[in-house]
Scaffold this active site. Structure first.
Site, mmCIF file in Angstrom:
data_model
loop_
_atom_site.group_PDB
_atom_site.id
_atom_site.type_symbol
_atom_site.label_atom_id
_atom_site.label_comp_id
_atom_site.label_asym_id
_atom_site.label_seq_id
_atom_site.Cartn_x
_atom_site.Cartn_y
_atom_site.Cartn_z
ATOM 1 N N LYS A 1 1.035 -1.083 -0.062
ATOM 2 C CA LYS A 1 -0.020 0.037 0.005
ATOM 3 C C LYS A 1 0.978 1.275 0.007
ATOM 4 O O LYS A 1 1.450 1.680 0.991
ATOM 5 C CB LYS A 1 -0.988 -0.015 1.316
ATOM 6 C CG LYS A 1 -2.084 1.220 1.113
ATOM 7 C CD LYS A 1 -2.999 1.074 2.128
ATOM 8 C CE LYS A 1 -2.135 1.888 3.557
ATOM 9 N NZ LYS A 1 -2.101 3.264 3.427
ATOM 10 N N GLU B 1 10.398 1.508 10.386
ATOM 11 C CA GLU B 1 11.501 2.561 10.163
ATOM 12 C C GLU B 1 10.671 3.997 10.345
ATOM 13 O O GLU B 1 10.123 4.272 9.377
ATOM 14 C CB GLU B 1 12.005 2.373 9.032
ATOM 15 C CG GLU B 1 13.318 3.099 8.779
ATOM 16 C CD GLU B 1 13.517 3.832 7.573
ATOM 17 O OE1 GLU B 1 13.812 5.100 7.536
ATOM 18 O OE2 GLU B 1 13.282 3.402 6.471
ATOM 19 N N CYS C 1 14.459 10.281 6.107
ATOM 20 C CA CYS C 1 14.242 9.875 7.468
ATOM 21 C C CYS C 1 15.754 10.254 7.988
ATOM 22 O O CYS C 1 15.948 10.648 9.197
ATOM 23 C CB CYS C 1 13.858 8.757 7.500
ATOM 24 S SG CYS C 1 14.746 7.418 6.561
ATOM 25 N N GLU D 1 11.091 16.980 14.094
ATOM 26 C CA GLU D 1 11.747 16.555 12.870
ATOM 27 C C GLU D 1 10.832 17.449 11.602
ATOM 28 O O GLU D 1 9.887 17.386 11.557
ATOM 29 C CB GLU D 1 11.300 15.046 12.506
ATOM 30 C CG GLU D 1 11.909 14.517 11.208
ATOM 31 C CD GLU D 1 11.594 13.317 10.840
ATOM 32 O OE1 GLU D 1 11.894 12.497 10.291
ATOM 33 O OE2 GLU D 1 10.313 12.839 11.365
#
Length: 472
Positions: free
Chosen positions: A169, A242, A276, A372
């Site tokens: 997905k 992750e 990331c 972040e």
């Protein structure tokens, strides 16, 4: 450019129950309509994967690896079309899109050659203990929008070579390259081994909680990862997560400022900072701080921010409106106490463009330092003592990656050993290798991707402990 896309369910390209628009972040125009699966189609995809599993897992590593090699060949043969489509839906410059496409093929080839052989744990005095590994079954892959192809490959390679089947997905803002990949590989893989369904984030809970799904492999935000983990807990499913990062770069006092600035800039601004493991905050020793700031600001001002299809563009747009608004908010918050060395002013639309922005003078508790940002904005902070900067770098709920820069390699490695992150690079950044494991610590993830450890995540280890009997 291709405009007609279909879901892949049980080896058949099918229309969605409905459609939704995919937007080009550089123009805010519709790239294509994406087919949208409903819960019944998700059930069909999971059922197809479950049905394909017995025969696929029985093929053996060599046969499965050969088919994965053919998938990699198909990517290379269609690399130009994939790269153009990736730029259209994701926004990154065309050369970076081409690099991602080829990277996906490289990852698949690496896993095509990996094996999880039976291992003898003990063999003495009539006692033989072995560990062997078996595939899990149906794996759900949920991928983000920053690297839609290579992050899928990171999951697809180990999933398939170890004998599992997948329901993938993709993110709703970047589903098209995944659908094209599915179409390219439809004639290569047996029906049901690889299935792709698309949604607008409605199907995730159903997929991760489904009783016929044995494992969920997720890459995305920590907040969503917690929801995936909670959903998967209903069936005690295996999970690989992750998640987010607030990756710190530490530049020691023996570095050449101009060299360090160039390296940190690339580590922070590639893919418009939407990585990331991008450098999210830079700590620079006070003795070289001013020279470093001057050089990194110069690099930021020299960047060419534009549509990724235009020659010479070095930074494309942020991928979607929601992320654009978040980064914009963090920029505004930095005006209180921060000094803007470059950027900070956003152009008028269309497009979600944010020029590379360098901010000095912020405290460690400023939102831009603490959160972040996932965009082309970098706070640069000063330090004087190594013990202090290690403490500051570790003062985060995240622990995905980090970097240490220093000409004295042993000293730099000693500092790296003290950083609480799954990966710490020394004098390099974004050095991701499919043969090396990649993990997060703290709230940056669970389990491993890539490498032999990443392959093992898609298997169940079994211990067989046997002894010889003198008399039967």
């Amino acid at each position: 450019m291709k405009a007609d896309f279909k879901l892949l369910i049980g080896g058949v390209l099918v229309e969605g129950a409905s459609t939704f628009d995919v937007i080009n972040p550089a123009t805010e125009q519709v790239v294509a309509k994406c087919p949208k699966a409903d819960p019944a189609q998700l059930e069909d995809a999971i059922g197809a994967a479950k049905a394909a599993f017995p025969s696929w897992s029985a093929l053996g590593y060599d046969a499965r690896g050969a088919l994965i090699e053919k998938m990699a060949d198909a990517i290379v043969a269609n690399k130009d079309e994939l790269a153009r489509l990736l730029t259209a839906e994701q926004g990154k410059p065309l050369d970076q899109a081409a690099y991602e496409v080829m990277g996906a093929s490289f990852v698949l080839r690496a896993f095509a050659g990996m094996r999880a052989p039976e291992k003898v744990v003990r063999e003495d005095a009539g006692n033989r203990v072995i560990e062997h590994r078996t595939p899990l079954g149906v794996v759900a892959s949920i991928t983000p929008w920053n690297f839609p192809l290579i992050l899928l490959a990171n999951k697809l390679g180990p999933c398939l070579v170890s004998g599992n089947c997948m329901v993938a997905k993709p993110a709703p803002t970047t589903p098209l390259t995944t659908l094209l990949l599915a179409e390219l590989t439809r004639e290569i893989l047996p029906a049901g081994v690889f299935n792709v369904v698309c949604d607008e984030n409605e199907l995730g809970p159903l997929l991760s909680a489904h009783p016929d799904v044995a494992k969920v492999a997720f890459t995305g935000s920590t907040a969503t990862g917690k929801k995936v983990m909670a959903s998967a807990a209903t069936g005690v499913k295996r999970v690989t997560l992750e998640l987010g990062g607030n990756d710190a770069a530490i530049v020691l006092d023996d570095m050449v400022p101009a060299v360090a600035a160039q390296k940190v800039y690339q580590g922070a601004m590639t893919n418009a900072g939407q990585i990331c493991v991008a450098i999210k905050r830079a700590y620079v020793h006070e003795s070289i701080y001013d020279e470093f700031c001057e050089e990194i600001a110069r690099l930021a001002e020299a960047a060419v921010v534009d549509d990724g299809t235009k020659q010479g563009t070095t930074i494309g747009p942020v991928q979607n409106r929601m992320q654009y608004d978040k980064v914009k908010s963090l920029i505004e918050s930095a005006r209180d106490g921060g000094t803007f060395l470059a950027g900070g002013e956003l152009p008028d639309g269309p497009g979600f463009f944010i020029p590379p922005t360098i901010v000095a003078g912020l405290d460690d508790d400023a939102p831009l330092v603490r959160e972040e940002q996932f965009g082309p904005v970098l706070p640069v902070l000063k330090f004087s003592e190594v013990d202090d900067v290690v403490r500051r770098a570790n003062a985060s709920e995240y622990g995905l990656a980090g970097t240490v820069w220093g000409r004295d390699l042993e000293r730099a490695m000693d500092v790296a050993r003290r950083i609480d992150s799954g990966t710490v690079w020394v004098n390099q950044h974004l050095a991701i290798d499919p043969t090396l494991p990649f993990r997060g610590s703290k709230q940056s993830g669970l389990g491993a991707e890539l490498g032999q450890a990443g392959l093992h995540e898609y298997t169940q280890a079994h211990i067989i402990n046997a002894v010889e009997l003198e008399e039967l």
